[in-house]
Design an enzyme around this catalytic site. Structure first.
Site, PDB file in Angstrom:
ATOM      1  N   CYS A  76       1.170  -1.019   0.073  1.00 23.04           N
ATOM      2  CA  CYS A  76      -0.336  -0.314   0.200  1.00 23.04           C
ATOM      3  C   CYS A  76       1.013   0.982   0.010  1.00 23.04           C
ATOM      4  CB  CYS A  76      -0.953   0.312   1.346  1.00 23.04           C
ATOM      5  SG  CYS A  76      -1.936   1.433   1.038  1.00 23.04           S
ATOM      6  N   CYS A  82       0.035   6.137   7.354  1.00 25.17           N
ATOM      7  CA  CYS A  82      -1.705   5.414   8.169  1.00 25.17           C
ATOM      8  C   CYS A  82      -1.546   4.836   9.224  1.00 25.17           C
ATOM      9  CB  CYS A  82      -2.732   4.852   6.705  1.00 25.17           C
ATOM     10  SG  CYS A  82      -3.705   3.972   7.450  1.00 25.17           S
ATOM     11  N   CYS A  85      -1.814  -0.200   8.890  1.00 28.16           N
ATOM     12  CA  CYS A  85      -1.253  -1.677   9.003  1.00 28.16           C
ATOM     13  C   CYS A  85       0.563  -0.628   9.562  1.00 28.16           C
ATOM     14  CB  CYS A  85      -0.935  -1.822   7.580  1.00 28.16           C
ATOM     15  SG  CYS A  85      -1.886  -1.867   7.317  1.00 28.16           S
ATOM     16  N   CYS A 168      -7.874   0.501   0.562  1.00 30.67           N
ATOM     17  CA  CYS A 168      -7.197   0.421   1.067  1.00 30.67           C
ATOM     18  C   CYS A 168      -7.325  -1.195   1.148  1.00 30.67           C
ATOM     19  CB  CYS A 168      -7.772   0.641   2.908  1.00 30.67           C
ATOM     20  SG  CYS A 168      -7.473  -0.493   3.905  1.00 30.67           S
ATOM     21  N   GLN A 293     -17.708  -9.730  14.480  1.00 30.59           N
ATOM     22  CA  GLN A 293     -16.181  -9.704  14.813  1.00 30.59           C
ATOM     23  C   GLN A 293     -15.178  -9.148  12.528  1.00 30.59           C
ATOM     24  OE1 GLN A 293     -13.734 -10.574  16.374  1.00 30.59           O
ATOM     25  NE2 GLN A 293     -15.298 -11.393  17.776  1.00 30.59           N
ATOM     26  N   TYR A 322     -17.394 -13.245  29.644  1.00 30.00           N
ATOM     27  CA  TYR A 322     -17.169 -11.886  28.079  1.00 30.00           C
ATOM     28  C   TYR A 322     -17.212 -11.965  26.740  1.00 30.00           C
ATOM     29  CZ  TYR A 322     -13.629 -10.594  31.960  1.00 30.00           C
ATOM     30  OH  TYR A 322     -12.957 -10.584  33.063  1.00 30.00           O
ATOM     31  N   GLU A 343     -22.078 -10.543  30.114  1.00 28.39           N
ATOM     32  CA  GLU A 343     -21.230  -9.437  28.875  1.00 28.39           C
ATOM     33  C   GLU A 343     -21.630  -8.175  29.747  1.00 28.39           C
ATOM     34  OE1 GLU A 343     -19.447  -9.267  26.252  1.00 28.39           O
ATOM     35  OE2 GLU A 343     -20.096  -6.722  26.731  1.00 28.39           O
ATOM     36  N   ASP A 395     -12.579 -14.873  27.239  1.00 30.49           N
ATOM     37  CA  ASP A 395     -12.490 -13.603  26.129  1.00 30.49           C
ATOM     38  C   ASP A 395     -12.244 -12.710  27.005  1.00 30.49           C
ATOM     39  OD1 ASP A 395     -11.631 -12.455  23.576  1.00 30.49           O
ATOM     40  OD2 ASP A 395     -13.110 -13.699  22.610  1.00 30.49           O
ATOM     41  N   CYS A 422      -6.480 -11.410  23.483  1.00 28.41           N
ATOM     42  CA  CYS A 422      -6.227 -10.815  22.678  1.00 28.41           C
ATOM     43  C   CYS A 422      -5.066  -9.686  23.115  1.00 28.41           C
ATOM     44  CB  CYS A 422      -7.178  -9.018  22.447  1.00 28.41           C
ATOM     45  SG  CYS A 422      -7.672  -8.595  23.775  1.00 28.41           S
TER      46      CYS A 422
HETATM   47  N1  SAH Z   1     -15.935 -13.575  22.619  1.00 32.40           N
HETATM   48  C1  SAH Z   1     -16.988 -12.602  21.718  1.00 32.40           C
HETATM   49  C2  SAH Z   1     -16.298 -10.827  22.374  1.00 32.40           C
HETATM   50  C3  SAH Z   1     -15.479 -10.544  22.889  1.00 32.40           C
HETATM   51  S1  SAH Z   1     -14.619  -9.082  22.881  1.00 32.40           S
HETATM   52  C4  SAH Z   1     -17.425 -12.191  20.890  1.00 32.40           C
HETATM   53  O1  SAH Z   1     -17.201 -13.071  20.007  1.00 32.40           O
HETATM   54  O2  SAH Z   1     -18.231 -11.404  20.367  1.00 32.40           O
HETATM   55  C5  SAH Z   1     -14.545  -8.844  24.811  1.00 32.40           C
HETATM   56  C6  SAH Z   1     -15.975  -8.338  25.554  1.00 32.40           C
HETATM   57  O3  SAH Z   1     -15.618  -8.219  27.154  1.00 32.40           O
HETATM   58  C7  SAH Z   1     -17.036  -7.169  24.864  1.00 32.40           C
HETATM   59  O4  SAH Z   1     -17.365  -7.034  24.259  1.00 32.40           O
HETATM   60  C8  SAH Z   1     -16.856  -6.374  26.300  1.00 32.40           C
HETATM   61  O5  SAH Z   1     -17.875  -5.833  25.657  1.00 32.40           O
HETATM   62  C9  SAH Z   1     -16.357  -7.052  27.241  1.00 32.40           C
HETATM   63  N2  SAH Z   1     -16.011  -6.962  28.568  1.00 32.40           N
HETATM   64  C10 SAH Z   1     -15.288  -5.812  29.260  1.00 32.40           C
HETATM   65  N3  SAH Z   1     -14.840  -5.809  30.111  1.00 32.40           N
HETATM   66  C11 SAH Z   1     -15.848  -7.077  30.335  1.00 32.40           C
HETATM   67  C12 SAH Z   1     -16.321  -7.318  31.829  1.00 32.40           C
HETATM   68  N4  SAH Z   1     -16.039  -6.885  32.986  1.00 32.40           N
HETATM   69  N5  SAH Z   1     -17.269  -7.935  32.521  1.00 32.40           N
HETATM   70  C13 SAH Z   1     -18.121  -9.635  31.344  1.00 32.40           C
HETATM   71  N6  SAH Z   1     -17.727  -7.957  30.025  1.00 32.40           N
HETATM   72  C14 SAH Z   1     -17.002  -7.118  29.648  1.00 32.40           C
END
Ligand code: SAH
Length: 495
Positions: A76, A82, A85, A168, A293, A322, A343, A395, A422
């Site tokens: 790119c 930018c 990336c 992009c 996603q 999460y 969540e 997650d 992540c």
């Molecule tokens: N597995 C999910 C993505 C997870 S990303 C999917 O596939 O869609 C992390 C997530 O944690 C986000 O949605 C965020 O809003 C949430 N989050 C952040 N802090 C949190 C907490 N203390 N308790 C519960 N969820 C939380």
């Protein structure tokens, strides 16, 4: 500690040996750390100091004296300017090696896991066959240029100046034509782009989202107001670009003067107001405000690993902390007895419930709340008739799990914990606590969800060791009467 004191405009020669979280190269001069944009591990560079703090500095690259063997020409033309990336000038196989080593080193250094154990348990990183055009969602800021015309592109790193990007390379090719349609509608109707300084101008952002499986497309215009001129003209120009697959055009008013892109509501000016797509075998209804996603190809791989690591037989109680819009929960539901997703964002929980309904999944429930709070209501003795989870999936966002959340998981003592992360640094910190709490790391696989960025995801399986006491009783019964285990009992009581 560095002996030398650096100041602005000093010139330094650096050998870059690492990459920071935001994708800058890291090098040292006299032991003092500098961050340099567009510098890569293995580069020897000349750089000019821009800013110094007590413990580190930022420098601007002046010259690559000796390039890293991993250096390549970014495909790119605006990759270096930018903010998107930061590693496009690093060969893809080198990016993957770097990400694998980052995970490995964090697990050893921060997680305290012996190097031999990591060698045995850390699997190869899962990369992409084609690491371009992988994103299904783009958010283009629109700003007036010096030529008096509106332009769309991306933000330069750490600033809000817009780098115009017609095409992009990590987004679908057709986006540039959809953007052109919006810009020509603006030109035709003398619509001004938003100006952050004055708060004037109408069009702030163009959001484009594609369902990679369904082929459906959604365009959402974020506007500084509630109406636009010539709605029909905009719809007609956009439909000309994608007559069949453009299913939804919406306006999203946002008159606030902050950094948040989206407003809280939207109005549909064409189509249904949502698109649908399939991911991990589940159909999702995606409104302009829903989270979805962004790299579906790698999400299938990452969540596929999470499903395999959970080893479900159809009976288990699964707790998905999460859970976002319930992607993992709903995928697991097909193979579990019952799933509970937790969540913090209520809107995401609403989407998760909708998604369960659309897919006729009846063994999944969703709770809004902080994972670390909701899980306390599930502990033995708390006022709850819940089944104890057999498998817990986490997650979390980049900061990892709250300590109180991990402590509660340890009390619930599921046989397996699947940790999707992540951020390898907080993953390693949390794994240390799980290991001290009686869990063993069985396997871990890094997945490259965001090629050309410095980010990496990891899916880990943790298994509960039989409680130390059980282990000792079994062993003593089987083969020992000498009492040499008494010493270990002392240690194991702490587990
Ligand atoms: N597995 C999910 C993505 C997870 S990303 C999917 O596939 O869609 C992390 C997530 O944690 C986000 O949605 C965020 O809003 C949430 N989050 C952040 N802090 C949190 C907490 N203390 N308790 C519960 N969820 C939380």
């Amino acid at each position: 500690m560095a002996d030398k004191i650096f100041k602005k405009n000093d010139e330094v020669t650096l050998i870059i040996d690492d990459i920071s979280d935001d994708g800058s190269g890291i090098g040292r001069s006299d032991g003092f750390i500098f961050f340099v944009k567009n510098a890569l591990p293995g580069d020897e560079i000349r750089a000019k100091v821009m800013k110094v703090t007590k413990s580190y500095g930022f420098a601007r690259m002046m010259e690559v004296i000796k390039p890293s063997a991993g250096r390549c020409k970014a495909k790119c033309a605006v990759a270096e300017k930018c903010g998107g990336c930061s590693l496009q000038n690093y060969k893809y196989e080198e990016q993957l090696k770097f990400k694998f080593n980052k995970v490995k080193n964090d697990l050893i250094r921060i997680g305290g896991i012996p190097a031999e154990e990591i060698e045995a348990k850390l699997r190869d990183i899962v990369g992409m066959d084609d690491p371009y055009r992988y994103r299904n969602k783009a958010q283009y800021p629109v700003r007036m240029g010096n030529d008096g015309k509106p332009h769309a592109g991306f933000y330069a790193g750490h600033t809000h100046s817009v780098i115009e990007t017609k095409d992009c390379l990590i987004e679908p090719e057709i986006n540039s034509r959809l953007l052109d349609a919006v810009l020509s509608w603006m030109n035709k109707n003398h619509v001004k782009a938003y100006d952050e300084e004055t708060g004037k101008g109408l069009v702030r952002h163009v959001l484009i989202r594609h369902g990679f499986t369904s082929g459906e497309c959604q365009v959402n215009l974020v506007i500084n107001g509630s109406k636009i001129p010539d709605e029909a003209g905009l719809v007609a120009l956009l439909k000309e670009v994608m007559p069949k697959d453009l299913k939804s055009i919406t306006l999203c008013p946002n008159t606030r003067n902050d950094n948040v892109i989206l407003g809280d509501t939207y109005r549909t000016i064409y189509g249904e107001g949502y698109i649908t797509d399939t991911l991990v075998g589940i159909t999702f209804k995606i409104s302009p405000l829903s989270f979805y996603q962004v790299n579906p190809v790698q999400t299938e791989k990452l969540y596929g690993l999470a499903r395999d690591y959970a080893s479900l037989t159809g009976e288990e109680e699964v707790l998905d902390l999460y859970c976002g819009i319930g992607t993992i929960s709903l995928m697991m539901a097909a193979k579990a007895g019952h799933v509970t997703g937790v969540e913090i964002v209520d809107r995401a929980i609403k989407d998760a419930k909708d998604n369960a309904r659309i897919n006729d999944i009846r063994n999944a429930e969703f709770i809004t709340g902080a994972a670390e709070d909701v899980i306390q209501t599930m502990l033995p003795g708390a006022d709850s008739r819940r089944r104890k989870p057999d498998v817990v999936v986490v997650d979390p966002p980049r900061k990892g799990c709250a300590r109180s959340c991990i402590d509660a998981i340890l009390t619930l003592a599921p046989s397996r914990v699947v940790y999707v992360s992540c951020n390898p640094a907080t993953l390693a910190r949390d794994l240390k606590i799980f290991r001290e709490g009686g869990y063993e790391l069985e396997k871990a696989t890094p997945v490259d969800m965001f090629p050309h960025s410095s980010h990496v995801e990891v899916c880990c399986l943790l298994e509960r060791l039989r409680s130390a006491k059980e282990h000792i009783e079994v062993t003593i019964d089987a083969e020992d009467s000498t009492g040499i285990y008494s010493e270990i009992v002392g240690v194991s009581d702490k587990i």
